[in-house]
Design an enzyme around this catalytic site. Structure first.
Site, PDB file in Angstrom:
ATOM      1  N   VAL A  11      42.464 -41.312  34.619  1.00 26.28           N
ATOM      2  CA  VAL A  11      41.163 -41.291  35.293  1.00 26.28           C
ATOM      3  C   VAL A  11      40.697 -42.699  35.661  1.00 26.28           C
ATOM      4  O   VAL A  11      39.790 -42.859  36.489  1.00 26.28           O
ATOM      5  CB  VAL A  11      40.117 -40.581  34.404  1.00 26.28           C
ATOM      6  CG1 VAL A  11      39.650 -41.487  33.268  1.00 26.28           C
ATOM      7  CG2 VAL A  11      38.930 -40.082  35.224  1.00 26.28           C
ATOM      8  N   SER A  12      41.321 -43.721  35.092  1.00 26.46           N
ATOM      9  CA  SER A  12      40.866 -45.100  35.291  1.00 26.46           C
ATOM     10  C   SER A  12      41.562 -45.784  36.459  1.00 26.46           C
ATOM     11  O   SER A  12      42.786 -45.957  36.436  1.00 26.46           O
ATOM     12  CB  SER A  12      41.129 -45.917  34.017  1.00 26.46           C
ATOM     13  OG  SER A  12      40.974 -47.300  34.263  1.00 26.46           O
TER      14      SER A  12
END
Length: 213
Positions: A11-12
């Site tokens: 997600v980063s």
């Protein structure tokens, strides 16, 4: 040879940028890297940190900054159609390719590109099916119900927290944890034996707290 543990969550955007830059940053050094997916949300929750997405102006800045960084260093990065999203399906697909919590660079890059190239929905059902097909040759047998992948994610996340990891990307080497994309030059300096780490690593963090507890 130095061994680096790379803690990541798909997600980063900064984890994606670090993944792409890491080979260049470490060029010429004797090293090995293991990639360990963790659940960023659980690490943030442990410290009461809402993350960038929990603060409206910071969310906007984070997205602009990440996309600009990709542009500036030549790493393709397009924000997915929705962000943040629940990364559990991606983390578990990646860890279905593992027996011990580590995933290889091919698996790591395949999932990162699924999220950060093209600007699509990361959790679109058809795209998740296509991702699973791309990872199928890497998938380990004996986990048809996904229980092993879930357990590995939990174990990785708990172990990372115990090592002092509070966010991603994070890199651990010789018991030292480096956090964030912008820590890559510092990581290299450590691997090169910069004397600062013997002299000032602990001292720099030993300043007294100036606010009430």
């Amino acid at each position: 040879m130095k061994h680096i543990t790379f803690y990541l969550d798909f997600v980063s955007p900064y984890a994606w940028l670090a993944f792409e830059r890491l080979p260049e940053v470490l060029e010429g050094l004797s090293h090995s890297v293991e990639y360990r997916p963790v659940l960023l949300g659980a690490l943030l929750q442990q410290h009461g940190n809402p993350g960038p997405a929990g603060i409206v102006p910071k969310r906007a800045w984070t997205y602009r900054h990440a996309v600009w960084l990709g542009h500036s260093i030549g790493v393709p990065l397009a924000m997915p159609a929705r962000h943040p999203f629940n990364p559990l399906p991606l983390l578990r697909q990646a860890l279905a390719c593992s027996e011990d919590g580590r995933i290889n660079r091919f698996v790591t890059g395949t999932v990162f590109r699924h999220v950060w190239q093209g600007g699509h929905e990361a959790l679109d059902a058809q795209r998740l099916t296509e991702l699973a097909a791309a990872l199928e040759p890497q998938r380990k047998p004996g986990d048809d119900d996904g229980a092993r992948a879930k357990a590995l994610l939990r174990s990785n996340t708990e172990a990372a927290a115990a090592r002092g990891v509070f966010g991603v990307p994070a890199f651990e080497v010789d018991g030292k944890v480096f956090w964030g994309y912008d820590s890559l030059p510092m990581l290299r300096a450590c691997l090169e034996g910069d004397c600062w780490f013997e002299r000032d690593w602990d001292a720099a963090a030993s300043v007294a707290q100036g606010l009430p507890g």
